[in-house]
Design an enzyme around this catalytic site. Sequence first.
Site: not given
Ligand code: EPZ
Length: 421
Positions: A25-26, A120, A125, A308, A400
């Site tokens: 998915k990701n 989610c 985020r 995840d 999803r």
């Molecule tokens: C991706 O989310 C995945 N989603 C998530 O999977 C996964 O949990 C996550 O990466 C971590 O592996 C998709 O790929 C669509 P991050 P993402 O940016 O990109 C903070 C699932 O269940 N952050 O790595 O949103 C953020 O708040 C989903 O499949 C900022 O502060 O994750 C988090 O605390 C859920 N500012 C941390 O970094 C930013 O600009 C990691 O977020 C970006 C992120």
Amino acid sequence: MLCKDKMLIIGGKPLMGEITVSGGKNTAVAVIPATLLSDEPSTIENLPDIEDVHALIEILEYLGAKTEYVPGKYLKVFPEKADGCNVPFEFTRRLRASYYLLGALLGRGGHAEVAYPGGCEIGSRPIDQHLKGFAALGATIEDRGGLVCAKAEPMTGADIFFDMVTVGGTINVMLAAVKAQGTTVIYNAAKEPHIVDLANCLNSMGARIKGAGTDVIRITGKPSLHGTVYTVIPDQIETGTLMIAAAATRGDVTIHGCIPTHMESLTAKLLEMGVRVSENDDSIRVRPQYEQRAVNIKTQVYPGFPTDLQQPMTALLCMANGTSTVCETIFEQRFKHLDELRRMGAHIKLMDRTVLIEGVREMYGAPVTVTDLRAGAALVVAGLMAKGMTEIYETAYIDRGYERIEEKLRSLGADIRREKI
Ligand code: EPZ
């Protein structure tokens, strides 16, 4: 979400047999927008037949691209006529990954207007790092009432250092930078398997990306990219969820079409628990040992234990022998499944961002509600373990990210079905 059907599980049956995991998915949600970076047709194979993929196909069509989608076979994208650059909230509310349209549209034509995403509820985020990357590439960013407007004529390569490791930020900057003038270097980049998969896909379109999978990614901008035929990697998190479900039911399951190296952090923890895990090139077999020992988990960026899988793993540990701890370091609110697990007899305490789990001998089926995608996975695992019937509401969240999960589990002997409410 007020979903129209519920999932019913009668627990206690060991999962037995063989199953093939779906495409990731990701990775799919990053590779599909990448097809907009060329005017030539692209074909993407091994896509999972899930709601996030369907939503992205509708967005591409809304932008003017033509698509031909055969679920479970391929998606053909004809982007030539995609001259739209506005993606309204009615689309972005359906999936978090809609924000990848910002990078893809900036890379396609230097102009993107994309409403803030839904997805989610597992924490605030923000996407500040994504926007910081776009600004470094020369884009002017405006925030107009829930809409991110980004413009850059032209995009110019830059050095970008992320304040924290962000999967989404790394992917979005890659999508925007592959056609920028000059070289972009991303420091503190995410290393997840789907980052490498996207880089491989973009390179198959003529991009020049080096270092994906390490924390420094170098991108040499190209004036244009050509189409591609690309097969996405298998889903790391679905593989892990099936491994956990096999262990939770004391079953004997072989998962085919997976990449064992992507699963190493989970495999290590299952072995530590006393679960037998064996690997071949593209398959993993999970068998029970005797009692399953409690362990301590701390979620980390790849190659650490994936956030995840934190929720399904928490469900498994509810019946481990002893007291386990699960520390969630990535998302600050990824705990909504705990109340539902307590309804089923779990002994769980949450202290700040660490879950304390005292293993119990028995869990009991109950009516529970899904609050987010991986919480849904946790409740399915718990339902498979529990004595009696578990009714799972709001199953749309599960759809999803998991392709026909109950068919897969039923083929392994689970007593699981859906019913209209
Ligand atoms: C991706 O989310 C995945 N989603 C998530 O999977 C996964 O949990 C996550 O990466 C971590 O592996 C998709 O790929 C669509 P991050 P993402 O940016 O990109 C903070 C699932 O269940 N952050 O790595 O949103 C953020 O708040 C989903 O499949 C900022 O502060 O994750 C988090 O605390 C859920 N500012 C941390 O970094 C930013 O600009 C990691 O977020 C970006 C992120």
